[in-house]
Design an enzyme around this catalytic site. Sequence first.
Site, PDB file in Angstrom:
ATOM      1  CG  ASN A 145      -1.927  -1.139   1.139  1.00 20.67           C
ATOM      2  OD1 ASN A 145      -2.915  -1.046   0.411  1.00 20.67           O
ATOM      3  ND2 ASN A 145      -1.658  -2.227   1.861  1.00 20.67           N
ATOM      4  CD  GLU A 146       4.761   1.530  -2.612  1.00 23.28           C
ATOM      5  OE1 GLU A 146       5.062   2.248  -1.640  1.00 23.28           O
ATOM      6  OE2 GLU A 146       5.555   0.723  -3.125  1.00 23.28           O
ATOM      7  N   PRO A 147       2.115   5.281  -0.970  1.00 26.17           N
ATOM      8  CG  PRO A 147       3.863   6.802  -0.662  1.00 26.17           C
ATOM      9  CD  PRO A 147       3.588   5.373  -1.037  1.00 26.17           C
ATOM     10  CB  THR A 167       8.654   0.228  -3.403  1.00 29.65           C
ATOM     11  OG1 THR A 167       8.056   1.012  -2.377  1.00 29.65           O
ATOM     12  CG2 THR A 167       8.395  -1.243  -3.158  1.00 29.65           C
TER      13      THR A 167
END
Length: 252
Positions: free
Chosen positions: A147-149, A166
């Site tokens: 769950n990235e920004p 990442t």
Amino acid sequence: MQLNTFPTAEKASKYVAEEIAAYIADKNASNEKTVLGLATGSTPIQVYKELINFHQKGLSFKNVITFNLDEYYPMGASEKESYHTYMHTHLFDHVDISGENIHIPDGMLPGDMVKEYCKKYEQKIKEVGGIDIQLLGIGRTGHIGFNEPGSPIDSKTRLVQLHETTREDAANDFGGLRNVPKMAITMGIETILTAKKIYLLSLGRRKAEITKTCLLGEITSERPASYLQGEDHVEVILDQEAGLLIQRDKIN
Ligand code: PGA
């Protein structure tokens, strides 16, 4: 949120493994299942080593059901960089877990099947009564799972784009940035937060800044680990280096 700092990564990992093993042993005693949400990356490797030690001393994983947080996409299960390979190498091949109890997102699905598959992944978690213990690492973007920004608090299992940071962090494992997949399937923030107990493990000096920002800074989708703030069922486990910048009295 509870915070526990240990002098070394080894001691921090040992503590988490002991907590998980005690939970499994307790459930085994009454012949009940334990549902674990599992993480990959360098952080949980020592936890898995300790769990293997517990197994060698008699702890059975026959009643354990696992759901992994994520898998790269596209990614074949037997590729050496896959999280399938990782989990088998670091844990599953060394304990008596049954193959049918292992769930890791499928990185090889055709694009038009992914949505339905993700829905089913969520359903399966619900069908077994939800995740008892979720293990999390933290990425330098503040991601939990992938769950990235930008990930919303109500997100569920889905296909996502990986952040460049990442991908850069994974470049070594893939023999160069160009080989790192650009996407992944990940459990969502909501999926993670509905676990009954969450251990966020952060180890090493390179995690000190992002750990501080996520634990003490604003709660924002720009740093998804910040969603864990104020949650009573979250325990943050740090080694001294990762906790270097944290003032304990500011945690809530
Ligand atoms: P790492 O990754 O354990 O390899 O640092 C953590 C994460 O991205 O969750």
